[in-house]
Structures are given as C-alpha cells and as structure tokens.
Motif scaffolding. Structure first.
Motif, PDB file in Angstrom:
ATOM      1  N   ASN A 133       0.818  -1.215   0.000  1.00  0.00           N
ATOM      2  CA  ASN A 133       0.000   0.000   0.000  1.00  0.00           C
ATOM      3  C   ASN A 133       0.851   1.265   0.000  1.00  0.00           C
ATOM      4  O   ASN A 133       0.396   2.324  -0.409  1.00  0.00           O
ATOM      5  CB  ASN A 133      -0.909   0.033   1.224  1.00  0.00           C
ATOM      6  N   ILE A 145       3.763   8.270 -15.629  1.00  0.00           N
ATOM      7  CA  ILE A 145       3.175   6.922 -15.613  1.00  0.00           C
ATOM      8  C   ILE A 145       2.149   6.865 -16.741  1.00  0.00           C
ATOM      9  O   ILE A 145       1.060   7.427 -16.641  1.00  0.00           O
ATOM     10  CB  ILE A 145       2.457   6.604 -14.292  1.00  0.00           C
ATOM     11  N   LEU A 172      -1.658   9.475 -13.490  1.00  0.00           N
ATOM     12  CA  LEU A 172      -1.605   8.168 -14.145  1.00  0.00           C
ATOM     13  C   LEU A 172      -2.416   8.254 -15.434  1.00  0.00           C
ATOM     14  O   LEU A 172      -3.608   8.516 -15.393  1.00  0.00           O
ATOM     15  CB  LEU A 172      -2.194   7.095 -13.222  1.00  0.00           C
ATOM     16  N   HIS A 181      -6.575  -2.950  -2.053  1.00  0.00           N
ATOM     17  CA  HIS A 181      -6.252  -2.252  -0.814  1.00  0.00           C
ATOM     18  C   HIS A 181      -6.038  -0.774  -1.102  1.00  0.00           C
ATOM     19  O   HIS A 181      -6.955  -0.121  -1.552  1.00  0.00           O
ATOM     20  CB  HIS A 181      -5.052  -2.911  -0.134  1.00  0.00           C
ATOM     21  N   GLU A 182      -4.820  -0.268  -0.863  1.00  0.00           N
ATOM     22  CA  GLU A 182      -4.602   1.162  -1.093  1.00  0.00           C
ATOM     23  C   GLU A 182      -3.832   1.397  -2.388  1.00  0.00           C
ATOM     24  O   GLU A 182      -3.149   2.409  -2.529  1.00  0.00           O
ATOM     25  CB  GLU A 182      -3.818   1.771   0.070  1.00  0.00           C
ATOM     26  N   THR A 183      -3.903   0.466  -3.293  1.00  0.00           N
ATOM     27  CA  THR A 183      -3.160   0.631  -4.540  1.00  0.00           C
ATOM     28  C   THR A 183      -4.099   0.503  -5.731  1.00  0.00           C
ATOM     29  O   THR A 183      -5.186  -0.056  -5.614  1.00  0.00           O
ATOM     30  CB  THR A 183      -2.063  -0.447  -4.690  1.00  0.00           C
ATOM     31  N   VAL A 213      -3.376  -1.824 -12.754  1.00  0.00           N
ATOM     32  CA  VAL A 213      -3.782  -1.738 -14.149  1.00  0.00           C
ATOM     33  C   VAL A 213      -3.588  -3.114 -14.768  1.00  0.00           C
ATOM     34  O   VAL A 213      -2.490  -3.679 -14.710  1.00  0.00           O
ATOM     35  CB  VAL A 213      -2.938  -0.702 -14.925  1.00  0.00           C
ATOM     36  N   LEU A 236       0.705  -2.956 -13.959  1.00  0.00           N
ATOM     37  CA  LEU A 236       1.247  -1.925 -13.076  1.00  0.00           C
ATOM     38  C   LEU A 236       0.476  -1.932 -11.766  1.00  0.00           C
ATOM     39  O   LEU A 236      -0.729  -2.169 -11.740  1.00  0.00           O
ATOM     40  CB  LEU A 236       1.074  -0.560 -13.756  1.00  0.00           C
ATOM     41  N   GLN A 237       1.189  -1.696 -10.685  1.00  0.00           N
ATOM     42  CA  GLN A 237       0.532  -1.505  -9.396  1.00  0.00           C
ATOM     43  C   GLN A 237       1.172  -0.310  -8.709  1.00  0.00           C
ATOM     44  O   GLN A 237       2.387  -0.283  -8.521  1.00  0.00           O
ATOM     45  CB  GLN A 237       0.664  -2.764  -8.532  1.00  0.00           C
ATOM     46  N   VAL A 238       0.376   0.672  -8.375  1.00  0.00           N
ATOM     47  CA  VAL A 238       0.899   1.898  -7.774  1.00  0.00           C
ATOM     48  C   VAL A 238       0.117   2.238  -6.516  1.00  0.00           C
ATOM     49  O   VAL A 238      -1.118   2.226  -6.550  1.00  0.00           O
ATOM     50  CB  VAL A 238       0.742   3.103  -8.733  1.00  0.00           C
ATOM     51  N   PRO A 239       0.796   2.561  -5.413  1.00  0.00           N
ATOM     52  CA  PRO A 239       0.073   3.059  -4.239  1.00  0.00           C
ATOM     53  C   PRO A 239      -0.663   4.350  -4.593  1.00  0.00           C
ATOM     54  O   PRO A 239      -0.105   5.210  -5.273  1.00  0.00           O
ATOM     55  CB  PRO A 239       1.179   3.334  -3.227  1.00  0.00           C
ATOM     56  N   HIS A 288       0.649   8.167  -4.402  1.00  0.00           N
ATOM     57  CA  HIS A 288       1.513   8.818  -5.389  1.00  0.00           C
ATOM     58  C   HIS A 288       0.704   9.563  -6.435  1.00  0.00           C
ATOM     59  O   HIS A 288       1.259  10.288  -7.252  1.00  0.00           O
ATOM     60  CB  HIS A 288       2.356   7.771  -6.120  1.00  0.00           C
TER      61      HIS A 288
END
Lengths: 96, 342
Positions: free
Chosen positions: A29, A94, B9, B22-24, B27, B35-38, B41
């Motif tokens: 997270n 991104i 993004l 969760h907190e991410t 894609v 892709l996985q990004v919190p 950001h």
C-alpha cells in the motif's frame, strides 16, 4: 523521503502465514516490492508514521522482525542495484 | 504552499482495466497485471477511450480527492468525476459576489488578459534572440502586442476587452508560425483552428490546452473555488469559465512553448497523428504517449516564482495562482497578480 522496509515473519504456523500476507499488503500500500521481503517506499513523514503504526499492529514482536532504513539523499545515489531490477520511479511519467 | 505535485496516471492502452487493491491501483491488460501503484503517489487518473475503471476504485478516488478524467480515444475531453461539493462556502459566495460588481469584474478580467499578452510577448521576444533572421516580422508582432498590453487597462467593457484579446491573439499566432523550425511540409501551420484542429500543430495545441484546462479545474477545486463562475469568459452551462480565465496567462508558457519544443526537437512525426474524415487532425495513441511523457516531465521542472519567491514546479503554477485568486476574491489582496514568465 525514500525508505527501505525489510521483514522476517515466522511462518511455521498458519497464524504466521496470515501475518506475512498482512505485512506484505501494508507494504504494498505504501511502496513497491523490490525483493521477496524487501520494499522501497516513497512516503511523507505522516505516511511513514501511519505505515509503522499499521505494521506494529500486525507483527508478533516475539517471533517476527521488522527493519526500516531511511534513505537520506537521492535514491539514485544511495541505492546501487545489480541484477534484476523492477523498481519504477513513480515521479516519472506513468503512462500505460 | 505545502502541496506536493502528485503524479498523473495516464492509461490509454485500449482494453485496460483499472481496479482497486487495498490502497493501490492495479492496471490490468488482457488479464495480466501491468502496473501496481500506491494511491498516495497519484493526484489524477486520466483514461482514454476503452478503458474500464472498477466502481470501487472510482469511489475511492472520489473520496480521496483524486480526480478521474475521461477522454475519448482521440483525446477529446469527455467527463470528469467530482465528489461532494466541499471547500469554503464563504469563499464561493465571495466569488459570486464579485460577479455582481462590474468594476471588480473588469479589474480581474483585465489581469487575465494582461497576463496572457505579456507572456505571449515574452515567447516572441525569446524567439527573436534564438532566430535573429526572423527578427523583422517578429519585432513587428512584439510591437503590436506592446501596444495591446498598454491598452488593456483602457478598455471600458468586457466585450472591448475580449475584442482586444482576440486581436492580440491573432497577431501572436501569425508570428507563431515563424517559430517553427521544421522544413517538413507536414508541420506547416497557418492559423489557429479549433473544433476540429486542421493540422498537426493545431492538434497539439488543442490537446495541450485541454490538459491544461483540466489542471486548472483541479487547482481551482483544490482551493475551494467554483470553476464555473468566471469573469472574462461568459457563464454557460457546463463551461468551466473560471478555469478558462485562469488558463489564459499559462497558455503561452505551459502550452505553446511546450508544443513548439516538441515539434522543433522532432519528437513527433507523421505517424503520431491520425487524419480524420472532414479534415480533422488528431494525435493518435502513439503520439499522445510521447506528448504526455514530455508534458509530465516538464511539469516537474522548477522555476523561481516571481511573486511568492519560492521554487515551484511548473505543474503547481495553476495551484499557486488559484490560491492568489482566492485571496483576491476574499478581499485579502487588492489585485490579482497573473503569472508572468521571465
């Protein structure tokens, strides 16, 4: 700031496996997995406190170990990477 | 200014799926995680065309104040998701109140125009230094802009002010042609055309303005102003008049010069554009990728801000000026000061 989070979670029992999953989710997270139980996160001070707070609720202090390293300075300078590297700099564009 | 510049993004791969984990944000494309990004950001999620967002992710974004913006597959703006109205109701009341005071409307509207004209002039002046051989025609345009700048404060009505702006704009775009360093006929630019853009340069300008408008809307909403209540631009249902007001002073610096650099550095080529029936020219998926990557990079460049005397990333300029605007509307400062580039 950039931080490095590493952990060892005792997984002999099923409760340990559950903790391991929870610890990984919390780290996910806040940052990104760079090795099996190593995360690099770019967080603010308050996000860091929040993350630590969540982690401490999950781990078993008798059995598990959690280490957080603060990386002071530009990540490009303070981290040397060899071999496979899947780190993504989220400050860069991104575009998928 | 404690705001940090959060990343945007952009998802334009057709058929992608965005979901919350969760907190991410994850894609996915064809069932695979790309892709996985919190979420911490990310300040904005922009999707193009056939891209799906799960309801949970959408809900999360809206409650956390992450803007979600939809464009169609050709990069034309469609919609943005906004949560509950928040911010300071007293500020918004002050914003409406100014609208009833003709003198103050003129005062503020003329600042937007003045900002735009001065920055347009600076773009041309810089070009004189860079391309001495184009000096005569550019100097003529600079003179005309100078004249217009002096006349901004002499206008008695909004319509006169808008007329002056229109005239200056045509002078500027006439000179803009000679700033293009390309011998490729494909990138020939005659005059500004919108709805639809009729050549590649116009396609780039339109796209840049559209993205910048969204940034201005977010900035205004961020300080609690209503982006629809504007002064220079007429009120019309669905039109973000105040964002259009605010964008004026940024156009030359953040959009025009940026497009110029892209073209002059040959970062875009023929294959980055689609010709549509009816003569419209639009950036395609490949072109947008190049465009957005450079735009995002540029947003992170820092300048020393002349008014607040701090280093500010270019991407936060609309936020800085939205805040100055709010202070003016509340009556904390006597004049709104537009952004003037050096």
């Amino acid at each position: 700031m950039d931080i490095l989070v590493t952990y060892d979670v005792e997984t002999q029992e099923t409760s340990g496996q559950k903790r391991l999953r929870q610890v990984a989710t919390i780290c996910q997270n806040f940052g990104q997995r760079v090795q099996k139980s190593v995360f690099e996160c770019r967080v603010t001070q308050s996000q860091l406190e929040e993350m630590v707070h969540q982690l401490l609720r999950v781990i078993d202090k008798e059995r598990d170990s959690l280490r957080i390293y603060m990386l002071y300075g530009d990540r490009n300078r303070v981290v040397r990477v060899y071999g496979r590297d899947d780190y993504i700099d989220y400050d860069h564009p991104i575009i998928v | 200014m404690i705001r940090t510049l959060l990343n945007t993004l952009y998802v334009q791969t057709q058929g992608s799926y965005l979901r919350l984990d969760h907190e991410t944000v994850i894609v996915e494309y064809e069932g695979e995680k790309v892709l996985q990004v919190p979420l911490h950001h990310i300040g904005t999620i922009v999707v193009f065309g056939n891209v799906l967002i799960s309801p949970y992710l959408l809900g999360k974004c809206i409650t956390q104040g992450i803007a979600v913006i939809w464009y169609d597959a050709y990069g034309r703006f469609l919609a943005r998701a906004v949560g509950r109205t928040s911010g300071n109701v007293l500020l918004r009341r002050a914003q409406h109140h100014v609208l009833t005071d003709e003198k103050r409307v003129m005062q503020i509207a003329s600042r937007f125009v003045a900002g735009k004209l001065r920055n347009s002039r600076t773009v041309l002046q810089r070009a004189i230094r860079d391309y001495p051989e184009r000096r005569p025609s550019l100097e003529k345009a600079v003179k005309q802009l100078d004249q217009s700048i002096r006349e901004v404060d002499k206008q008695a009505t909004l319509n006169e002010l808008r007329g002056l702006e229109g005239y200056a704009s045509s002078v500027y775009f006439e000179a803009f042609t000679s700033l293009l360093r390309t011998d490729d006929d494909f990138f020939a630019f005659e005059l500004r055309s919108r709805r639809p853009p009729r050549d590649p340069i116009n396609a780039c300008l339109s796209f840049a303005y559209s993205i910048l408008t969204q940034d201005c809307i977010s900035a205004l909403e961020g300080v609690g102003l209503d982006p629809q209540i504007g002064y220079l631009h007429t009120l019309r249902p669905g039109r973000p008049a105040l964002a259009l007001d605010l964008i004026e002073e940024f156009r030359p610096y953040l959009a025009d010069r940026f497009v110029l650099t892209l073209i002059n550095r040959k970062q875009l080529s023929k294959s980055d554009f689609d010709m549509r029936p009816g003569g419209a020219v639009l950036l395609n998926e490949k072109g947008r990728r190049t465009f957005l990557a450079s735009y995002q990079k540029r947003k992170q460049e820092e300048i020393q801000h002349p008014i607040i005397n701090q280093r500010v990333p270019l991407g936060l300029l609309p936020h800085v000026h939205a805040r100055l605007l709010a202070r003016y509307l509340r009556g904390d400062i006597e004049h709104y000061v537009p952004f003037i580039m050096r």
